[in-house]
Design a protein around this motif. Structure first.
Motif, PDB file in Angstrom:
ATOM      1  N   ALA A  16     -12.531  45.321  11.737  1.00 20.74           N
ATOM      2  CA  ALA A  16     -13.648  45.663  12.623  1.00 20.74           C
ATOM      3  C   ALA A  16     -13.492  47.059  13.227  1.00 20.74           C
ATOM      4  O   ALA A  16     -13.741  47.271  14.417  1.00 20.74           O
ATOM      5  CB  ALA A  16     -13.759  44.609  13.732  1.00 20.74           C
ATOM      6  N   ALA A  17     -13.056  48.014  12.386  1.00 20.91           N
ATOM      7  CA  ALA A  17     -12.786  49.364  12.908  1.00 20.91           C
ATOM      8  C   ALA A  17     -14.056  50.210  12.992  1.00 20.91           C
ATOM      9  O   ALA A  17     -14.860  50.235  12.065  1.00 20.91           O
ATOM     10  CB  ALA A  17     -11.752  50.063  12.020  1.00 20.91           C
ATOM     11  N   GLU A  30     -18.546  52.136  11.248  1.00 19.67           N
ATOM     12  CA  GLU A  30     -18.775  51.022  12.158  1.00 19.67           C
ATOM     13  C   GLU A  30     -18.378  49.688  11.535  1.00 19.67           C
ATOM     14  O   GLU A  30     -18.758  49.383  10.397  1.00 19.67           O
ATOM     15  CB  GLU A  30     -20.267  50.997  12.506  1.00 19.67           C
ATOM     16  CG  GLU A  30     -20.520  50.329  13.828  1.00 19.67           C
ATOM     17  CD  GLU A  30     -21.939  50.586  14.329  1.00 19.67           C
ATOM     18  OE1 GLU A  30     -22.700  51.305  13.652  1.00 19.67           O
ATOM     19  OE2 GLU A  30     -22.259  50.039  15.390  1.00 19.67           O
ATOM     20  N   ASP A  31     -17.568  48.945  12.292  1.00 18.95           N
ATOM     21  CA  ASP A  31     -17.248  47.563  11.942  1.00 18.95           C
ATOM     22  C   ASP A  31     -16.707  47.442  10.511  1.00 18.95           C
ATOM     23  O   ASP A  31     -17.175  46.618   9.725  1.00 18.95           O
ATOM     24  CB  ASP A  31     -18.511  46.703  12.113  1.00 18.95           C
ATOM     25  CG  ASP A  31     -18.156  45.221  12.170  1.00 18.95           C
ATOM     26  OD1 ASP A  31     -17.013  44.901  12.511  1.00 18.95           O
ATOM     27  OD2 ASP A  31     -19.041  44.393  11.852  1.00 18.95           O
ATOM     28  N   ILE A  32     -15.713  48.282  10.213  1.00 21.60           N
ATOM     29  CA  ILE A  32     -15.166  48.297   8.851  1.00 21.60           C
ATOM     30  C   ILE A  32     -13.991  47.322   8.750  1.00 21.60           C
ATOM     31  O   ILE A  32     -13.032  47.425   9.510  1.00 21.60           O
ATOM     32  CB  ILE A  32     -14.648  49.707   8.473  1.00 21.60           C
ATOM     33  CG1 ILE A  32     -15.759  50.753   8.585  1.00 21.60           C
ATOM     34  CG2 ILE A  32     -14.005  49.697   7.096  1.00 21.60           C
ATOM     35  CD1 ILE A  32     -16.796  50.720   7.512  1.00 21.60           C
ATOM     36  N   SER A  33     -14.071  46.408   7.809  1.00 22.66           N
ATOM     37  CA  SER A  33     -12.945  45.526   7.520  1.00 22.66           C
ATOM     38  C   SER A  33     -12.592  45.653   6.045  1.00 22.66           C
ATOM     39  O   SER A  33     -13.457  45.494   5.179  1.00 22.66           O
ATOM     40  CB  SER A  33     -13.288  44.073   7.861  1.00 22.66           C
ATOM     41  OG  SER A  33     -13.462  43.956   9.264  1.00 22.66           O
ATOM     42  N   LEU A  34     -11.334  45.997   5.806  1.00 26.47           N
ATOM     43  CA  LEU A  34     -10.848  46.234   4.442  1.00 26.47           C
ATOM     44  C   LEU A  34      -9.410  45.768   4.336  1.00 26.47           C
ATOM     45  O   LEU A  34      -8.645  45.946   5.282  1.00 26.47           O
ATOM     46  CB  LEU A  34     -10.772  47.740   4.169  1.00 26.47           C
ATOM     47  CG  LEU A  34     -11.969  48.580   3.827  1.00 26.47           C
ATOM     48  CD1 LEU A  34     -11.514  50.033   3.736  1.00 26.47           C
ATOM     49  CD2 LEU A  34     -12.561  48.142   2.506  1.00 26.47           C
ATOM     50  N   LYS A  35      -9.044  45.208   3.193  1.00 29.77           N
ATOM     51  CA  LYS A  35      -7.634  44.894   2.958  1.00 29.77           C
ATOM     52  C   LYS A  35      -7.212  45.609   1.687  1.00 29.77           C
ATOM     53  O   LYS A  35      -7.895  45.490   0.670  1.00 29.77           O
ATOM     54  CB  LYS A  35      -7.464  43.388   2.731  1.00 29.77           C
ATOM     55  CG  LYS A  35      -7.371  42.588   3.987  1.00 29.77           C
ATOM     56  CD  LYS A  35      -7.042  41.156   3.657  1.00 29.77           C
ATOM     57  CE  LYS A  35      -7.159  40.352   4.952  1.00 29.77           C
ATOM     58  NZ  LYS A  35      -7.189  38.933   4.755  1.00 29.77           N
ATOM     59  N   ILE A  36      -6.110  46.349   1.767  1.00 32.24           N
ATOM     60  CA  ILE A  36      -5.619  47.031   0.577  1.00 32.24           C
ATOM     61  C   ILE A  36      -4.236  46.472   0.281  1.00 32.24           C
ATOM     62  O   ILE A  36      -3.290  46.689   1.053  1.00 32.24           O
ATOM     63  CB  ILE A  36      -5.583  48.556   0.787  1.00 32.24           C
ATOM     64  CG1 ILE A  36      -7.005  49.046   1.141  1.00 32.24           C
ATOM     65  CG2 ILE A  36      -5.080  49.261  -0.450  1.00 32.24           C
ATOM     66  CD1 ILE A  36      -7.041  50.257   1.998  1.00 32.24           C
ATOM     67  N   GLU A  37      -4.155  45.721  -0.793  1.00 39.87           N
ATOM     68  CA  GLU A  37      -2.887  45.077  -1.120  1.00 39.87           C
ATOM     69  C   GLU A  37      -2.039  45.957  -2.031  1.00 39.87           C
ATOM     70  O   GLU A  37      -2.564  46.844  -2.698  1.00 39.87           O
ATOM     71  CB  GLU A  37      -3.161  43.715  -1.758  1.00 39.87           C
ATOM     72  CG  GLU A  37      -3.353  42.668  -0.672  1.00 39.87           C
ATOM     73  CD  GLU A  37      -4.209  41.492  -1.075  1.00 39.87           C
ATOM     74  OE1 GLU A  37      -4.231  41.182  -2.270  1.00 39.87           O
ATOM     75  OE2 GLU A  37      -4.851  40.904  -0.180  1.00 39.87           O
TER      76      GLU A  37
END
Ligand SMILES: Nc1ncnc2c1ncn2[C@@H]1O[C@H](COP(=O)(O)OP(=O)(O)OP(=O)(O)O)[C@@H](O)[C@H]1O
Length: 261
Positions: A16-17, A30-37
């Motif tokens: 939620a960045a 706005e409201d960025i959600s990301l996962k980098i594995e």
């Protein structure tokens, strides 16, 4: 303390960045959600001004989110935590768009490429020499390149120097902002091939901003599409670019120029 990592902990994660530049009320992302594995490759695409570089700056710790969090190896990125930042800088390196302005023209290539090793305190100028030679060789530049200055090289060779600098300390993650967009088409293909080989050989995690969807398709398994600072679609590149669901992504894909049949 070094965190205990399990295989499922993303290397980088945004929750939620949002970020607004100083003096501007409206957030740029706005409201960025990301996962980098680990080992994953992610492309950030979207039209000019969508916020891609800003998002990369947040992932690099060059800017702090106004709200929400950025995590590295499961811990919130804290620019004041020197121990964490040292580990972060050793693990996460970057390559920028313009190989003309990103290399200091007054310094020899050897000094430029050894800079991460020296600033991390891993090596001094002398002990860095063999690592620099190996990094230059890996990107396809002759060993004597270390003695020369950036202006003696072509755009493609300069980007190879920037890649040697970014990989000399054996990072786990490479963040790249339009790494090939300043290059002509044939040079672009060669540098994309080099990035692809490095990714495979080293299991590098790659996060890349690119306008060029063919570059994205050949380098990144995952793609996130940004429209005016928000992610409108993310997933497997083949799915996102091959069968886009969001109208904005469709527009982006359809706007790629094609040669007449
Ligand atoms: N230092 C800054 N101060 C104020 N606003 C900025 C700053 N840098 C970028 N912006 C604004 O933030 C928005 C997003 O910019 P950003 O560079 O992140 O977009 P981008 O998607 O990377 O664009 P491009 O593809 O053209 O590089 C733009 O409206 C830009 O004008």
């Amino acid at each position: 303390m070094t965190p205990v990592l399990d295989a499922m902990t993303p290397v980088l994660e945004m929750s939620a960045a949002s970020f607004a530049y100083r003096g501007s009320a409206a957030p740029v992302v706005e409201d960025i959600s990301l996962k980098i594995e680990a080992g994953q490759s992610l492309a950030l695409v979207g039209e000019s001004g969508a916020g891609k570089t800003t998002l990369l700056r947040l992932l690099l710790g060059l800017a702090r989110p106004t709200s929400g969090t950025v995590r590295f190896d499961g811990d919130q990125l804290n620019l004041r935590d020197r121990r964490q930042m040292r580990r972060f800088r050793r693990s996460v390196q970057c390559v920028f768009q313009d190989p003309y302005s990103s290399l200091d023209p007054r310094r020899r290539v050897g000094s430029i490429v050894s800079e991460p090793l020296r600033s991390l305190g891993v090596d001094d100028r002398r002990t860095a020499v063999p690592k620099v030679a190996e990094a230059l060789e890996r990107v396809g530049l002759p060993a004597d390149a270390a003695e020369r200055y950036p202006h003696e090289f072509s755009g493609g060779q300069r980007q190879r120097i920037a890649i040697a600098r970014a990989t000399v300390c054996d990072p786990r993650v490479l963040l790249a902002d339009e790494p090939v967009s300043a290059l002509d088409v044939t040079t672009r293909v060669k540098v994309v091939d080099l990035l692809s080989e490095l990714k495979e050989e080293r299991g590098l995690t790659l996060v890349m901003v690119s306008h060029d969807l063919s570059v994205v398709a050949s380098l990144c398994e995952h793609t996130a599409v940004l429209e005016r600072g928000r992610i409108v679609e993310q997933g497997d590149t083949a799915q996102v670019l091959g069968a886009p669901v969001d109208p904005y992504t469709r527009c982006l894909v359809e706007s790629v120029p094609r040669l007449p049949a």
